[in-house]
Design a protein around this motif. Structure first.
Motif, PDB file in Angstrom:
ATOM      1  N   VAL A 291       9.826   9.539  -4.205  1.00 50.37           N
ATOM      2  CA  VAL A 291       9.992  10.937  -3.824  1.00 50.37           C
ATOM      3  C   VAL A 291      11.022  11.639  -4.129  1.00 50.37           C
ATOM      4  O   VAL A 291      11.202  12.725  -4.545  1.00 50.37           O
ATOM      5  CB  VAL A 291      10.059  10.769  -2.055  1.00 50.37           C
ATOM      6  N   PHE A 292      12.272  11.034  -3.927  1.00 53.68           N
ATOM      7  CA  PHE A 292      13.673  11.399  -4.467  1.00 53.68           C
ATOM      8  C   PHE A 292      13.702  11.846  -6.037  1.00 53.68           C
ATOM      9  O   PHE A 292      14.286  12.790  -6.426  1.00 53.68           O
ATOM     10  CB  PHE A 292      15.010  10.909  -3.888  1.00 53.68           C
ATOM     11  N   TRP A 293      13.236  10.792  -6.756  1.00 52.97           N
ATOM     12  CA  TRP A 293      13.216  10.892  -8.350  1.00 52.97           C
ATOM     13  C   TRP A 293      12.365  12.071  -8.766  1.00 52.97           C
ATOM     14  O   TRP A 293      12.955  12.887  -9.602  1.00 52.97           O
ATOM     15  CB  TRP A 293      12.492   9.822  -8.825  1.00 52.97           C
ATOM     16  N   ASN A 294      11.101  12.418  -8.154  1.00 53.00           N
ATOM     17  CA  ASN A 294      10.247  13.494  -8.250  1.00 53.00           C
ATOM     18  C   ASN A 294      10.674  14.827  -7.957  1.00 53.00           C
ATOM     19  O   ASN A 294      10.503  15.781  -8.326  1.00 53.00           O
ATOM     20  CB  ASN A 294       8.771  13.241  -7.592  1.00 53.00           C
TER      21      ASN A 294
ATOM     22  N   ALA B   2       9.023   2.985  -3.050  1.00 51.59           N
ATOM     23  CA  ALA B   2       8.274   4.274  -2.546  1.00 51.59           C
ATOM     24  C   ALA B   2       9.216   5.418  -2.374  1.00 51.59           C
ATOM     25  O   ALA B   2       8.877   6.618  -2.544  1.00 51.59           O
ATOM     26  CB  ALA B   2       7.437   3.960  -1.273  1.00 51.59           C
ATOM     27  N   THR B   3      10.272   5.125  -1.577  1.00 49.46           N
ATOM     28  CA  THR B   3      11.113   6.097  -1.113  1.00 49.46           C
ATOM     29  C   THR B   3      12.034   6.690  -2.478  1.00 49.46           C
ATOM     30  O   THR B   3      12.219   7.881  -2.622  1.00 49.46           O
ATOM     31  CB  THR B   3      12.404   5.686  -0.214  1.00 49.46           C
TER      32      THR B   3
ATOM     33  N   LEU C 288       0.763  -1.070   0.100  1.00 50.91           N
ATOM     34  CA  LEU C 288       0.067  -0.057  -0.013  1.00 50.91           C
ATOM     35  C   LEU C 288       0.865   1.119  -0.087  1.00 50.91           C
ATOM     36  O   LEU C 288       0.526   2.299  -0.641  1.00 50.91           O
ATOM     37  CB  LEU C 288      -0.934  -0.141   1.250  1.00 50.91           C
ATOM     38  N   ILE C 289       1.771   1.164   0.864  1.00 45.78           N
ATOM     39  CA  ILE C 289       3.092   2.453   0.727  1.00 45.78           C
ATOM     40  C   ILE C 289       3.578   2.702  -0.782  1.00 45.78           C
ATOM     41  O   ILE C 289       3.260   3.732  -1.230  1.00 45.78           O
ATOM     42  CB  ILE C 289       4.074   2.224   1.673  1.00 45.78           C
ATOM     43  N   ASP C 290       3.752   1.522  -1.461  1.00 43.93           N
ATOM     44  CA  ASP C 290       4.392   1.809  -2.643  1.00 43.93           C
ATOM     45  C   ASP C 290       3.235   2.002  -3.556  1.00 43.93           C
ATOM     46  O   ASP C 290       3.629   2.962  -4.543  1.00 43.93           O
ATOM     47  CB  ASP C 290       4.994   0.463  -3.033  1.00 43.93           C
ATOM     48  N   PHE C 291       2.122   1.613  -3.513  1.00 41.46           N
ATOM     49  CA  PHE C 291       0.989   1.863  -4.461  1.00 41.46           C
ATOM     50  C   PHE C 291       0.792   3.556  -4.142  1.00 41.46           C
ATOM     51  O   PHE C 291       0.381   4.280  -5.205  1.00 41.46           O
ATOM     52  CB  PHE C 291      -0.130   1.154  -4.045  1.00 41.46           C
ATOM     53  N   ALA C 292       0.766   3.860  -2.901  1.00 40.84           N
ATOM     54  CA  ALA C 292       0.400   5.381  -2.827  1.00 40.84           C
ATOM     55  C   ALA C 292       1.380   6.276  -3.275  1.00 40.84           C
ATOM     56  O   ALA C 292       1.298   7.126  -3.836  1.00 40.84           O
ATOM     57  CB  ALA C 292       0.281   5.455  -1.317  1.00 40.84           C
ATOM     58  N   ALA C 293       2.727   5.675  -3.156  1.00 43.14           N
ATOM     59  CA  ALA C 293       3.830   6.503  -3.555  1.00 43.14           C
ATOM     60  C   ALA C 293       3.790   6.452  -5.199  1.00 43.14           C
ATOM     61  O   ALA C 293       4.086   7.732  -5.803  1.00 43.14           O
ATOM     62  CB  ALA C 293       5.183   6.043  -3.463  1.00 43.14           C
ATOM     63  N   GLN C 294       3.318   5.607  -5.925  1.00 42.43           N
ATOM     64  CA  GLN C 294       3.100   5.496  -7.276  1.00 42.43           C
ATOM     65  C   GLN C 294       2.284   6.543  -7.863  1.00 42.43           C
ATOM     66  O   GLN C 294       2.308   7.227  -8.874  1.00 42.43           O
ATOM     67  CB  GLN C 294       2.976   4.310  -8.012  1.00 42.43           C
ATOM     68  N   GLN C 295       0.967   6.720  -7.125  1.00 45.77           N
ATOM     69  CA  GLN C 295       0.062   7.667  -7.434  1.00 45.77           C
ATOM     70  C   GLN C 295       0.433   8.789  -7.287  1.00 45.77           C
ATOM     71  O   GLN C 295       0.257   9.937  -8.173  1.00 45.77           O
ATOM     72  CB  GLN C 295      -1.249   7.361  -6.548  1.00 45.77           C
TER      73      GLN C 295
END
Length: 265
Positions: free
Chosen positions: A105-108, A101-102, A17-24
């Motif tokens: 954040v840094f990619w964006n 997920a992390t 879920l954490i990864d899915f939220a980060a992808q959104q």
């Protein structure tokens, strides 16, 4: 890296879920992940839609695997053996999801040097599990099949992530050198010769994604990557047709009493 059944059953879905939220977040934010991709190109930049095309079906397999993880009962001897293998993968699966997920954040934030740290951790963790920990697939076991698919696809796309993020973080706008081209061919060739259908298929997919991505940047390098993809596919097919990797002699899988009982049910 052993954990309890109860821990595994909340840790794995939480990390998903954490990864899915980060992808959104990565897709809906401004700038989004594709904008960052288009601003930072190098000799290992793939066609970005190939990555999206990979993760959609891969996430469906993850959901099936998570459902199986939740459903199996360790109190039932016939299910405990299957569950043990799945639980063994959970720490690596969870680390992978948290790292991805992390990374997002840094990619964006366009801190590609920092995002690369999490790519390296994820990719090496998944490759270590597949190479050193994952038992041979038992095609009579749904759990074994799903664990092999999820872990090997994670590791397979991790190879592409490692090449992509590393190149744009430290060699932005640079063409592939002769050394890079040679090492790519040798590396993928050797990896293909050691791969089963699943991981080998991922390597071929990686090369196709790179070839299409490079077609607008360096047509000669793109054609070479395409040739590597054909060669990799031929190696994977020849190796696995000559020596089927699942449930056969030399596969490392041996039938147990539990499997016999399951076959009779």
């Amino acid at each position: 890296m052993g954990i309890s059944y109860s821990t595994a059953k909340w840790m794995a879905p939480a990390s998903f879920l954490i990864d899915f939220a980060a992808q959104q977040y990565g897709m809906l934010s401004n700038p989004n992940m594709k904008t960052i991709h288009d601003r930072n190109l190098s000799f290992f930049s793939p066609q970005p839609f190939f990555i999206a095309g990979f993760f959609f079906p891969q996430q469906l397999f993850q959901l099936a695997w998570l459902y199986r993880l939740y459903k199996l009962d360790p109190k039932k001897p016939g299910e405990r053996t299957e569950l043990d293998q799945m639980v063994d993968f959970v720490p690596y699966y969870s680390v992978g999801n948290i790292c991805i997920a992390t990374w997002m954040v840094f990619w964006n934030a366009e801190r590609l040097d920092i995002s690369n740290i999490f790519v390296v951790i994820n990719s090496l963790s998944q490759l270590y599990y597949v190479i050193a920990k994952l038992p041979a697939m038992n095609t009579n076991s749904t759990s074994s099949i799903l664990t092999n698919i999820v872990s090997k696809t994670f590791a397979g796309i991790g190879v592409l992530d490692l090449l992509h993020n590393g190149s744009v973080a430290f060699a932005k706008d640079q063409p592939a050198t002769t050394m890079v081209k040679a090492l790519t061919g040798v590396g993928f060739g050797l990896a293909s010769a050691a791969s089963d259908w699943i991981f080998g298929g991922c390597l071929v997919y990686d090369l196709i994604a790179l070839a299409v991505g490079q077609s607008a940047l360096d047509s000669g390098w793109a054609k070479m990557l395409g040739a590597y993809a054909v060669g990799s596919a031929a190696i994977v097919a020849a190796k696995n047709l000559a020596r089927p990797p699942y449930n056969g002699p030399g596969s490392g899988y041996s039938k147990t009493a539990t499997d016999d009982i399951q076959d009779q049910v």
